[in-house]
Scaffold this motif. Sequence first.
Motif, PDB file in Angstrom:
ATOM      1  N   VAL C  42      -1.828   6.325   5.529  1.00  0.00           N
ATOM      2  CA  VAL C  42      -0.525   6.109   4.887  1.00  0.00           C
ATOM      3  C   VAL C  42       0.591   6.421   5.876  1.00  0.00           C
ATOM      4  O   VAL C  42       1.573   5.676   6.014  1.00  0.00           O
ATOM      5  N   LEU C  45       0.699   3.674   8.370  1.00  0.00           N
ATOM      6  CA  LEU C  45       1.251   2.482   7.720  1.00  0.00           C
ATOM      7  C   LEU C  45       2.769   2.557   7.665  1.00  0.00           C
ATOM      8  O   LEU C  45       3.465   1.580   7.956  1.00  0.00           O
ATOM      9  N   PHE C  49       5.250  -0.201   8.942  1.00  0.00           N
ATOM     10  CA  PHE C  49       6.213  -0.832   8.023  1.00  0.00           C
ATOM     11  C   PHE C  49       7.611  -0.797   8.643  1.00  0.00           C
ATOM     12  O   PHE C  49       8.334  -1.792   8.668  1.00  0.00           O
ATOM     13  N   ALA C  71       7.520   1.878   0.759  1.00  0.00           N
ATOM     14  CA  ALA C  71       6.239   1.177   0.871  1.00  0.00           C
ATOM     15  C   ALA C  71       5.103   2.168   1.045  1.00  0.00           C
ATOM     16  O   ALA C  71       4.012   1.986   0.489  1.00  0.00           O
ATOM     17  N   ALA C  72       5.331   3.254   1.808  1.00  0.00           N
ATOM     18  CA  ALA C  72       4.293   4.264   1.995  1.00  0.00           C
ATOM     19  C   ALA C  72       3.982   4.955   0.678  1.00  0.00           C
ATOM     20  O   ALA C  72       2.808   5.180   0.344  1.00  0.00           O
ATOM     21  N   SER C  75       1.878   2.720  -1.272  1.00  0.00           N
ATOM     22  CA  SER C  75       0.517   2.677  -0.730  1.00  0.00           C
ATOM     23  C   SER C  75      -0.291   3.872  -1.220  1.00  0.00           C
ATOM     24  O   SER C  75      -1.452   3.730  -1.624  1.00  0.00           O
ATOM     25  N   LEU C  78      -1.265   3.336  -4.737  1.00  0.00           N
ATOM     26  CA  LEU C  78      -2.300   2.300  -4.890  1.00  0.00           C
ATOM     27  C   LEU C  78      -3.675   2.866  -4.552  1.00  0.00           C
ATOM     28  O   LEU C  78      -4.668   2.547  -5.209  1.00  0.00           O
ATOM     29  N   ILE C  79      -3.719   3.715  -3.516  1.00  0.00           N
ATOM     30  CA  ILE C  79      -5.005   4.318  -3.142  1.00  0.00           C
ATOM     31  C   ILE C  79      -5.550   5.142  -4.300  1.00  0.00           C
ATOM     32  O   ILE C  79      -6.721   5.063  -4.660  1.00  0.00           O
ATOM     33  N   ILE C 108      -8.119   0.889   7.434  1.00  0.00           N
ATOM     34  CA  ILE C 108      -6.695   0.598   7.632  1.00  0.00           C
ATOM     35  C   ILE C 108      -6.313   0.733   9.101  1.00  0.00           C
ATOM     36  O   ILE C 108      -5.634  -0.122   9.669  1.00  0.00           O
ATOM     37  N   SER C 199       3.185  11.079  -0.227  1.00  0.00           N
ATOM     38  CA  SER C 199       3.238  10.021   0.783  1.00  0.00           C
ATOM     39  C   SER C 199       4.657   9.847   1.304  1.00  0.00           C
ATOM     40  O   SER C 199       4.873   9.652   2.505  1.00  0.00           O
TER      41      SER C 199
END
Lengths: 292, 257, 294
Positions: C42, C45, C49, C71-72, C75, C78-79, C108, C199
Motif C-alpha cells: 500500500v 502503491l 499513484f 487512493a492508498a 487500496s 479493498l484488501i 503488487i 493506510s
Amino acid sequence: MTAYLAHFLVMVGIYAILALSLNLLIGYSGIFSLAHAAIYGIGAYASALAALKLGVGFWGGMAIAAGVGAFASALVAIPSLRVAGDYYVVASFGLQVVMLAVFMNWTDLTNGHAGLPGIPRPKLFGWVIDQPFEYVFLAAAFAVLTWAICRRLTHSAFGRVLQAIRDDEIAAQAMGKNVVLVKIVIACISSALGAMAGSLYAHYITYINPSSFALHESIFIATLVILGGSERLAGPIVGAFVLLAIPEALKFLAIPDTVAAPMRQIIYGALLIIFMLVRPEGILGRARARAQ
Amino acid sequence: MTAGPAGPIMALEGVARAFGGIRAVEDCSFDVRPGLITGLIGPNGAGKTTVFNLITGFLSADQGSIRLQGRELLGLAPHEVERLGVVRTFQHLRLWGKMTVLENVLLGCATPAGESVFSLFLRAGAVRAEEARARERAMEVLNFFGLTGHAGDFAEDLAYPEQKLLSMARIFATDAPVMLLDEPTSGLDGESLQRIVPMVRRLVDHGKTVLLIEHNMELISELSDQVVFLHQGRVLAAGAPAEITRDPALTEIYFGV
Amino acid sequence: MDLFLQLAATGLVVGSLYVLCALGWGLIYGTTLHFHVAHGAVFTLAAYFAYAGQKLLGLPLAVAVIGAIVAAAVSGMLIDLFIYQPLERRGAIRTTLFIASLGLLTLIENLLAIIFTPDPLRMDVGWLADAVQLGPVFLTRLHLVSMTTAILLFLALMVFLKHSRWGQAIRAVSSSPEMARTVGIDLRRVHLLTYAVGSAISAPAGILIAMDVGVEPYRGTTFVLLASVAVIMGGIGSIPGALLGALFLALLENLGVWKIPSEWQSTISFGVFLVFIVVRPRGFFGRKIQSAEI
C-alpha cells in the motif's frame, strides 16, 4: 537435453529438501519463517568455506553447514519463540536481512557480490561426483534421507506433540509439554536440514554468490510448501516439481528477462493468495484421512 | 476447615492476584485433602478459574504460596506444574479437535523416549516398545471412560458429553495425582449428568484427588466431600457441603438476592 | 560533533518516514491483529499513484499527493474487504491471513516492477528540493516537510482516537474485540475504517520517498518489517509507543553509521530487536501479544 533434464532434477531434489524442512515449521508446527533462504545460504557458504579454507571436503562441509545452520536458527529462535508466534516472523525476517548483509558485505570471508568460485565436487570413496546425472542420484538420496527424517519426526510421539502445540498451545502446556523447548528444537532441526540443502547446492554449482539466497527465495520456498499442501510429506516434493517447472515453461514464451523475473514472482504471489482463499486446507488443515 | 485423616496434599496460602485495579483473587487460603473431592463454588466472577490458572502456572500470583506436598508451585511454568502432579481441564475444553480421541489421550500418556529427538533416531526399539505401552494404556483409559468405541473419531466430532469425558480422560492418562476440573457438569442435561457425576466419584476411587469448580448448588453436595466458597476473590467459608448449602447468608450471596 | 548532529538530523528525517509507516501499521495490527505485511505494498502503491498523477496525468503536485493518499486508503480497504474479511468469515487462522498478505505484497510489488520498471523514479518537487542550513546541519525543505508531516499526523491520530466517535470505536476494538461486539460495535466496519486510516497515515511516507530519492517497487517490504520491529519495541497497541520505537530505530541506524559502516544498518536494527524481546517483550509501553487467550 539430458544434461538440462539432469540439472532440473537436481534442483527439484534440492528444493524438495528445502521445502520438506520448512514444512516442519510451517505445516507441522504452525511457525512461519521468512529466513529459510538465509539458512540455505548459511549452509552453502559454511560448506563452501569449510571446503575451500579448511579443506574438509563435501562431507565435512555438509556436517559443518548443518551445525552452523542449527546454531544460527537457535540464536533467533530462543529469544523470539519464548514469546509468541508473530515475533518469530519478524525475527526470522531479521535473520534473512542480516545474513544477506553478511554474504554481501563481509568480503574478507564471503568475497561479497563476486561470490565464491571453485567449490570442490563431492567425493565418494575416491570417486568424484561431477556428472549431472550422478548428481541427480546424490540429490535424490539426500531428498529421500530428509523425507525419512521428517517422517520419523512427524509420525511419532514427538510429531504428536508438535501437532498438539500447533493446534492449541495452552492445552499442550497444561498436559506437561515444554512448548518452548519443542519449538526451538524443531526450528533447529528444520534449519540443519535446510543448511544441508545449501551445502548440496554449493558443491553442485561450484560457485555461489549472495543473489541465490535473498528474501524472494524464502517466499518461493514457502510457496512450494503451501502449494504442495503441507500436511502430507509428499506435498512439498510435488510443489517443488510444479513450481520449478513454471520458470522453465516461461523460457519458451520468449519474454524478456526483466519481465520474466517479476512475472514468476507474480505467479507465486497469486498462488499464495488463491490457495489461502480457495484451498486453505492445503496448509494446516484436516487433510489427513480419518483413522480407521 | 474440616479436619481430615491426612494432612493436605495441596495448600494455598494468602494467594493474591490483581488485574489492573481489579483484585481477582485476594488473600485466598484453603487446603485440598488427598483422596477427596473439593468443590470450589461461588458466584460468577468470584475468581474460581483464576485460582485454577494460578495453581497451574498460567498466571503468576502477586503474593502468597501454593504448595503441593510441601513443594512450591508458584513461579513454575505450566508444564512443570503438570510434571509435579497437578493437571487440569478447561471450561472450553481445549481438546485437539483435529486429532483423534486416541491421540488426545496418548498426549497424556508418558512417552519420554518418543518425544526425544535423540532416542527417536538412536533408540528405535525403546521408542517402539514405549509407544506400544502408551497405546495400551490409552485404550485402558478410554475403556475406563467408556470411550473405546470412539478411539478413531476426531475429537471435534464427538457429542458434547463425550467431549467432556475426553477432557477428563486425557488428563487422567497423565497419572498426575491431583486433577483440577473446571466445571465438569456445565452444559449437560439430566441423562449425561448421570454419566459424568459417578465418573468423578470413580476418579477418587482410583486414588485421585479432585478439586473442581461447580456452578450448580444442587450438585455440589452430590459431587464433593468438602466445599470452599469463594466470593470476590476471598474464601468466605469452607466445610462440609451440607453446612455450606444450608447457610442462608451464602445462598443469598450466591443467588445475588 | 558536527557530523554527529548531521547524522542525528538525518536520523530524524528517516525517522519521520519510519514513524508514519509504524503508526499506520501499528494501528492496523493493534486493532485487527492482522500481520498486514501487504501494508508495504500500500505504501509503495501510494508513491506510484503520486508519481503517475504528476508525471503521467500532469496533475499539480498537491492534487497528485492528495489523490494518492485517498487512493492508498481505498487500496487498504479493498484488501481488507476482498482478502482478509472473506478469510475471517471462514474462520481462517492468523498464519493463513499472513500468507495471503505476503502473497499480495509479492504480487503488487512485482506488478509495479513490470509496469514502471524496477528503477527508481523521481517526482518533480521544485523549490522543495532546496537546501536549508540549520546551524551545522544541512537539510532540504522536503526533509522539513517530512518531519512536520510526521508530527502533525501523529497528533491528528491521537486526537482522532481520543475524541471522535469512530476513533473511540477503534480503541474499543483494540482493547477487547469481544467487549466491543457486546456493546454493539460492528467489527467489520471498524476494521475497514482502521485500514483506511492506517493506510492514509502511511501513504505520505511512500510519497515523500518518491519526492526525495525516487520510488522503487521493492522498498515497501523492508519498511513494513521495520515498522513491525518499531511497533513491537514501542509496545503493541500503543500509538506513542510506535512513534518512539520508530524514532529509536532510525536514530540507532543513523547514529550507528558514525562508528559502523552503513551496510550494517539493518544488522544493527535486528540485533537490537532480538536483545529487546529478551529483555522487554512488552515493549516500551504496551501489551505483549498472546498466542492464545486462556
